[in-house]
Design a protein around this motif. Structure first.
Motif, PDB file in Angstrom:
ATOM      1  N   SER A   2     -30.876  47.081 -61.080  1.00 48.21           N
ATOM      2  CA  SER A   2     -30.258  47.403 -62.280  1.00 48.21           C
ATOM      3  C   SER A   2     -28.610  46.827 -62.298  1.00 48.21           C
ATOM      4  N   ILE A   3     -27.865  46.786 -63.395  1.00 47.60           N
ATOM      5  CA  ILE A   3     -26.598  46.485 -63.308  1.00 47.60           C
ATOM      6  C   ILE A   3     -25.651  47.167 -62.455  1.00 47.60           C
ATOM      7  N   ARG A  18     -19.891  53.771 -61.458  1.00 43.37           N
ATOM      8  CA  ARG A  18     -19.951  53.014 -62.381  1.00 43.37           C
ATOM      9  C   ARG A  18     -18.684  52.136 -62.514  1.00 43.37           C
ATOM     10  N   CYS A  19     -18.345  51.289 -63.627  1.00 51.19           N
ATOM     11  CA  CYS A  19     -17.438  50.336 -63.607  1.00 51.19           C
ATOM     12  C   CYS A  19     -16.102  51.006 -63.378  1.00 51.19           C
ATOM     13  N   ALA A  20     -15.157  50.711 -62.350  1.00 54.84           N
ATOM     14  CA  ALA A  20     -13.779  51.325 -61.946  1.00 54.84           C
ATOM     15  C   ALA A  20     -13.060  51.102 -62.958  1.00 54.84           C
ATOM     16  N   VAL A  21     -11.860  51.782 -63.355  1.00 48.05           N
ATOM     17  CA  VAL A  21     -10.662  51.572 -64.220  1.00 48.05           C
ATOM     18  C   VAL A  21      -9.499  51.293 -63.266  1.00 48.05           C
ATOM     19  N   ILE A 255     -17.997  46.268 -72.810  1.00 53.35           N
ATOM     20  CA  ILE A 255     -18.923  44.951 -72.738  1.00 53.35           C
ATOM     21  C   ILE A 255     -19.047  44.746 -71.203  1.00 53.35           C
ATOM     22  N   ALA A 256     -17.765  44.650 -70.469  1.00 58.27           N
ATOM     23  CA  ALA A 256     -17.607  44.222 -69.100  1.00 58.27           C
ATOM     24  C   ALA A 256     -18.299  45.167 -68.237  1.00 58.27           C
ATOM     25  N   ALA A 257     -18.178  46.636 -68.824  1.00 56.70           N
ATOM     26  CA  ALA A 257     -18.951  47.656 -67.968  1.00 56.70           C
ATOM     27  C   ALA A 257     -20.306  47.189 -67.913  1.00 56.70           C
ATOM     28  N   GLN A 258     -20.913  47.036 -69.042  1.00 49.01           N
ATOM     29  CA  GLN A 258     -22.300  47.063 -69.492  1.00 49.01           C
ATOM     30  C   GLN A 258     -22.998  45.664 -68.928  1.00 49.01           C
ATOM     31  N   VAL A 278     -19.163  55.808 -71.128  1.00 48.34           N
ATOM     32  CA  VAL A 278     -20.104  55.741 -72.024  1.00 48.34           C
ATOM     33  C   VAL A 278     -21.331  54.572 -71.683  1.00 48.34           C
ATOM     34  N   ALA A 279     -20.681  53.545 -71.176  1.00 46.65           N
ATOM     35  CA  ALA A 279     -21.675  52.470 -70.665  1.00 46.65           C
ATOM     36  C   ALA A 279     -22.599  52.964 -69.616  1.00 46.65           C
TER      37      ALA A 279
END
Length: 303
Positions: A2-3, A18-21, A255-258, A278-279
């Motif tokens: 998975s991504i 998840r994608c970090a901020v 989009i980037a996280a997805q 959410v992503a």
């Protein structure tokens, strides 16, 4: 794979599910979107802590504007701006990145508690940068860069922007590894807005899979940039000011996280923190994995 599982981790930094901020603290009077707002140590540290409270996982501290036409500050001034802020945030337990093109600033920031060096030149502006990062064993962000923007958007001509950016990033990554930076401590950044026009930036966002194909965690830094103003303005309108591009920034963050970005770098954190969660929840629903609603790193510590 998975991504979410494939987005990678960076040795020496926490791991997030998840994608970090990455929140931005510009200790400068002239950055393109927020110059002067945090131009003293107390205000900058307070702002960094606010970003963390709003959902930032790490904070990127910079003392030199990289906007087109900006005049470089000297080493003494950059150190004066950056080191007390890095030290203050690190003392509060914040994971700190230092945004610098100078090896001396990187070295002193790491000594003051920074955990990551984010060099928009990918080590090209200062030949001592990559050896210094290698000696410190620190993680390093390699951004795509074609030179200083004092004369405007330099060398922004491409026959195939995605292929050329991927190839040039690959060359810089290999140079960093050859100089001693461990492969699992390298992050790549396509350098949106640097020697690129809006069409180039959009093409790179449309092909994040190609950038992830480099085999290193991917940082996407689109926050408030010119291409977003161009998109929002439409064919005839004037682009909105930088500070009115935060909703568009959050859209890019989602989009980037997805598409598997390791982190996104933003000025306004709250909306992007919501967007990446959410992503993650959508990805979890698709794969049957966790929903990604937790606000804390999945695991702390380095390897």
């Amino acid at each position: 794979m998975s991504i979410e599982r494939g987005r990678g981790r960076v040795a020496g930094l926490p791991t997030w599910d998840r994608c970090a901020v990455m929140g931005v603290v510009n200790v400068t009077p002239d950055s393109f979107s927020d110059g002067g707002h945090w131009f003293n140590t107390a205000a900058a540290v307070k702002h960094g802590l606010t970003l963390v409270a709003e959902g930032a996982d790490l904070v990127d501290v910079g003392g030199e504007s990289t906007r087109p036409g900006a005049t470089r500050v000297d080493e003494t001034e950059e150190l004066k701006r950056v080191i007390p802020v890095v030290r203050g945030l690190a003392a509060e337990g914040v994971t700190v990145s230092v945004d610098t093109m100078r090896a001396s600033v990187a070295e002193q920031s790491l000594a003051a508690g920074a955990a990551l060096v984010n060099d928009v030149s990918g080590g090209l502006a200062d030949p001592a940068m990559i050896p210094a990062v290698a000696a410190a064993g620190a993680p390093f962000v390699v951004m795509h860069w074609r030179g200083f923007l004092a004369g405007g958007n330099v060398r922004g001509v491409y026959a195939d922007v995605v292929r050329e950016v991927v190839d040039e990033l690959h060359a810089r990554v290999e140079a960093a590894i050859d100089a001693g930076i461990a492969a699992d401590r390298i992050v790549v950044d396509p350098g949106l807005g640097f020697s690129k026009d809006p069409a180039h930036d959009l093409a790179l966002l449309a092909h994040l899979d190609r950038l992830r194909g480099l085999g290193h965690p991917l940082l996407v830094a689109a926050s408030r940039k010119r291409f977003l103003g161009h998109v929002l303005a439409g064919a005839e309108g004037a682009p909105p000011p930088a500070r009115e591009r935060d909703a568009a920034t959050a859209a890019v963050s989602a989009i980037a996280a997805q598409h598997g970005a390791w982190a996104v770098r933003v000025h306004e954190v709250r909306a992007t923190a919501d967007a990446v969660r959410v992503a993650r929840a959508v990805e979890g629903a698709r794969t049957g994995g966790p929903s990604g609603t937790a606000g804390r790193p999945a695991a702390e510590g380095a390897r």
